[in-house]
Design a protein around this motif. Sequence first.
Motif, PDB file in Angstrom:
ATOM      1  N   GLY A   1       0.800  -1.222   0.000  1.00 33.32           N
ATOM      2  CA  GLY A   1       0.000   0.000   0.000  1.00 33.32           C
ATOM      3  C   GLY A   1       0.827   1.264   0.000  1.00 33.32           C
ATOM      4  N   LEU A   2       1.777   1.382   0.907  1.00 32.42           N
ATOM      5  CA  LEU A   2       2.574   2.608   0.996  1.00 32.42           C
ATOM      6  C   LEU A   2       3.449   2.788  -0.239  1.00 32.42           C
ATOM      7  N   THR A   3       3.962   1.692  -0.749  1.00 25.42           N
ATOM      8  CA  THR A   3       4.782   1.779  -1.961  1.00 25.42           C
ATOM      9  C   THR A   3       3.968   2.329  -3.131  1.00 25.42           C
ATOM     10  N   LEU A   4       2.766   1.806  -3.341  1.00 28.11           N
ATOM     11  CA  LEU A   4       1.907   2.326  -4.405  1.00 28.11           C
ATOM     12  C   LEU A   4       1.508   3.775  -4.144  1.00 28.11           C
ATOM     13  N   ALA A   5       1.251   4.108  -2.875  1.00 34.44           N
ATOM     14  CA  ALA A   5       0.861   5.481  -2.546  1.00 34.44           C
ATOM     15  C   ALA A   5       1.985   6.471  -2.824  1.00 34.44           C
ATOM     16  N   LYS A   6       3.203   5.993  -2.825  1.00 29.19           N
ATOM     17  CA  LYS A   6       4.351   6.861  -3.133  1.00 29.19           C
ATOM     18  C   LYS A   6       4.679   6.869  -4.623  1.00 29.19           C
ATOM     19  N   GLY A   7       3.848   6.207  -5.417  1.00 34.58           N
ATOM     20  CA  GLY A   7       4.046   6.228  -6.857  1.00 34.58           C
ATOM     21  C   GLY A   7       5.036   5.218  -7.378  1.00 34.58           C
ATOM     22  N   ARG A   8       5.376   4.222  -6.544  1.00 33.85           N
ATOM     23  CA  ARG A   8       6.329   3.196  -6.966  1.00 33.85           C
ATOM     24  C   ARG A   8       5.617   1.851  -7.076  1.00 33.85           C
ATOM     25  N   GLU A   9       6.269   0.901  -7.686  1.00 34.68           N
ATOM     26  CA  GLU A   9       5.718  -0.426  -7.827  1.00 34.68           C
ATOM     27  C   GLU A   9       6.222  -1.332  -6.695  1.00 34.68           C
ATOM     28  N   PRO A  10       5.338  -2.130  -6.104  1.00 34.54           N
ATOM     29  CA  PRO A  10       5.795  -3.071  -5.072  1.00 34.54           C
ATOM     30  C   PRO A  10       6.740  -4.107  -5.656  1.00 34.54           C
ATOM     31  N   ALA A  11       7.470  -4.754  -4.786  1.00 34.37           N
ATOM     32  CA  ALA A  11       8.361  -5.823  -5.224  1.00 34.37           C
ATOM     33  C   ALA A  11       7.553  -6.911  -5.925  1.00 34.37           C
ATOM     34  N   GLU A  12       8.112  -7.481  -6.961  1.00 35.61           N
ATOM     35  CA  GLU A  12       7.438  -8.534  -7.718  1.00 35.61           C
ATOM     36  C   GLU A  12       7.225  -9.765  -6.843  1.00 35.61           C
ATOM     37  N   ARG A  13       6.060 -10.373  -6.983  1.00 30.52           N
ATOM     38  CA  ARG A  13       5.789 -11.676  -6.389  1.00 30.52           C
ATOM     39  C   ARG A  13       4.643 -12.309  -7.156  1.00 30.52           C
ATOM     40  N   PRO A  14       4.551 -13.621  -7.163  1.00 31.91           N
ATOM     41  CA  PRO A  14       3.413 -14.271  -7.828  1.00 31.91           C
ATOM     42  C   PRO A  14       2.095 -13.802  -7.215  1.00 31.91           C
ATOM     43  N   PRO A  15       1.024 -13.859  -7.992  1.00 35.56           N
ATOM     44  CA  PRO A  15      -0.247 -13.310  -7.503  1.00 35.56           C
ATOM     45  C   PRO A  15      -0.801 -14.002  -6.268  1.00 35.56           C
ATOM     46  N   VAL A  16      -0.519 -15.294  -6.093  1.00 32.93           N
ATOM     47  CA  VAL A  16      -1.140 -16.055  -5.013  1.00 32.93           C
ATOM     48  C   VAL A  16      -0.055 -16.667  -4.129  1.00 32.93           C
ATOM     49  N   ARG A  17      -0.160 -16.400  -2.840  1.00 31.39           N
ATOM     50  CA  ARG A  17       0.760 -16.980  -1.848  1.00 31.39           C
ATOM     51  C   ARG A  17      -0.079 -17.726  -0.819  1.00 31.39           C
ATOM     52  N   LEU A  18       0.141 -19.039  -0.722  1.00 28.37           N
ATOM     53  CA  LEU A  18      -0.670 -19.889   0.141  1.00 28.37           C
ATOM     54  C   LEU A  18       0.213 -20.609   1.154  1.00 28.37           C
ATOM     55  N   PHE A  19      -0.278 -20.699   2.383  1.00 32.21           N
ATOM     56  CA  PHE A  19       0.357 -21.544   3.381  1.00 32.21           C
ATOM     57  C   PHE A  19      -0.239 -22.937   3.224  1.00 32.21           C
ATOM     58  N   VAL A  20       0.589 -23.907   2.844  1.00 30.62           N
ATOM     59  CA  VAL A  20       0.123 -25.271   2.643  1.00 30.62           C
ATOM     60  C   VAL A  20       0.224 -26.002   3.978  1.00 30.62           C
ATOM     61  N   MET A  21      -0.929 -26.202   4.595  1.00 27.68           N
ATOM     62  CA  MET A  21      -0.961 -26.890   5.879  1.00 27.68           C
ATOM     63  C   MET A  21      -0.549 -28.343   5.689  1.00 27.68           C
ATOM     64  N   GLY A  22      -0.079 -28.960   6.741  1.00 27.89           N
ATOM     65  CA  GLY A  22       0.461 -30.310   6.625  1.00 27.89           C
ATOM     66  C   GLY A  22       1.916 -30.276   6.215  1.00 27.89           C
ATOM     67  N   GLU A  23       2.204 -29.573   5.134  1.00 25.67           N
ATOM     68  CA  GLU A  23       3.593 -29.296   4.755  1.00 25.67           C
ATOM     69  C   GLU A  23       4.154 -28.193   5.628  1.00 25.67           C
ATOM     70  N   GLU A  24       3.276 -27.285   6.082  1.00 25.51           N
ATOM     71  CA  GLU A  24       3.637 -26.156   6.953  1.00 25.51           C
ATOM     72  C   GLU A  24       4.638 -25.227   6.271  1.00 25.51           C
ATOM     73  N   LYS A  25       4.382 -24.928   4.997  1.00 20.13           N
ATOM     74  CA  LYS A  25       5.259 -24.042   4.235  1.00 20.13           C
ATOM     75  C   LYS A  25       4.431 -23.102   3.374  1.00 20.13           C
TER      76      LYS A  25
END
Length: 537
Positions: free
Chosen positions: A307-331
């Motif tokens: 949020g703050l990065t976009l509010a300052k007119g910059r692009e956030p660091a790249e990351r894939p669109p979806v980040r999931l915690f896989v339970m059982g694997e715990e990662k």
Amino acid sequence: MKLSSHIMQRVLRLPPPLTRDLTIEQDRRVPMRDGAVLLADRWTPKRGGDGLPTALIRVPYGRAGLVGGQMARPLAERGFQVLVQSTRGTFGSDGPWDPLRREREDGLDTIDWVIKQPWFGESMILFGPSYLGFVQWAVADSLPPQVKAMIPVVTESALTLEFLRSDGFSLETPFGWAVQVAGQERRLGMPRAMLGAKKVQRALRTLPLNKADTVAIGNRYDYVQDILDHDADDPFWQGLDHRHRVADVQVPVSSIAGWHDIFLPGQLRDFRVLQEAGRTARLTVGPWAHNSIGVGHAAFPEALDFGLTLAKGREPAERPPVRLFVMGEEKWRDFPSWPPPGYEPRRFHLQPRGTLSPEQPAVAPPDNYRYDPADPTPAVGGVRMVFGEKNGRVDNTELEARRDVLTYTTEVLDKDVEVIGEVSAEIFFRSSLPYADVFVRLCDVDADGRSTNVCDGLTSLTGANQVTRATVGLWPTAYRFRRGHRIRVQVSSGAFPRFNRNPGTGEPRGSATQLRTAEQQVLHGPEHPSAIVLPVG
């Protein structure tokens, strides 16, 4: 105040602040189009606050205490000025308080007012969880260019409606929330709500249910009566359903969700709509329930890094669109979309002698149990938002020992089985009564025989005295069943008080006074292939 700053830094695992010296301008008067005035507090650094990006937080729970100290302060110390506004009819803002209904007009009027203030810079973000996220969706398709990002946290665009399905009425959450907000402006309102949780649980057993609000708080409460009288598809709720706005959102959206959160299905639906519309959106889902501290661990860094990065007119660091915690694997794992590609539906069939297998179902007689709504099958862990009650993953041993719970379990797995996506079940079911519920829960049984819940869901049936194929939508999940473990499915007829107990009479839920015991059958075999359907990768 500086002590609370240090505490919140540690609790939320935040980087050191830019400053701990803040100014709070209280009771700023924000005019609405109909002449009402809503009150707001402005949190800024003592020096250099004017012109900073603004974080707007609109909240019905008051501006001081937890909201100010735990939400506004961490952001105001780290690069924002923060405006915390009490929604209509709460904590000094003109009323009346009509939950969820006036947030579009009031939200747009508030944004317009902020932009015109001399202290406003060039940018704003919308931030907050639950109701504080719903108010973001209420205005999401009409935001001015000064709004640079939305960060809706454990929330969705049609906040109440998931609870009010005619085929599965979720009682505990909307009733408990109503009791909380009904008394929140009394002295020590929040501590009273926490101490009164057991009283609320007792009130949920009231017959008829339309008297339960009087039992819990001493008087009738409109919101409680409304949720009892109107199903999700009733036009009564039209003004608080903002699902149609999601596809038209133009600002980047970062959603924070939890696998055991009450709003997860709707939040994933909203994200999927954004992706399909080609909007800039990302999603983080952790192993959390609605009130888990882990939600804050994810949300506040996202407010700063995204949020703050976009509010300052910059692009956030790249990351894939979806980040999931896989339970059982715990990662944590990253994916391109929800649901992720590469996970195909696989049927695990209910089999004789309580077994579960992907093989075709064998011939077997039905399994039977008795459901007594006077002694309803209890809710244990999982998707709950109740003071004093465990949520998330818990030991299911005691629950599975009940005579009104059937279990079906695979052989020991010889390799890991990873399940990520939407989970459903098809249960062929018959009751001695026309009205019945089918509750299905997916569990992981470890090498020691301990059964832990993964996800679950319920559907209500009419005409259940004939063989009926009950389609049950479970909560979505990301879970790895480890080699040496077993997969288990529970089938029962309730999870009270998370879901309202089915009285078996067909009476309206608010006025039902009779409870009828039912004899239930779960059918499985070649002609009735009951199964849970898992997205397996």
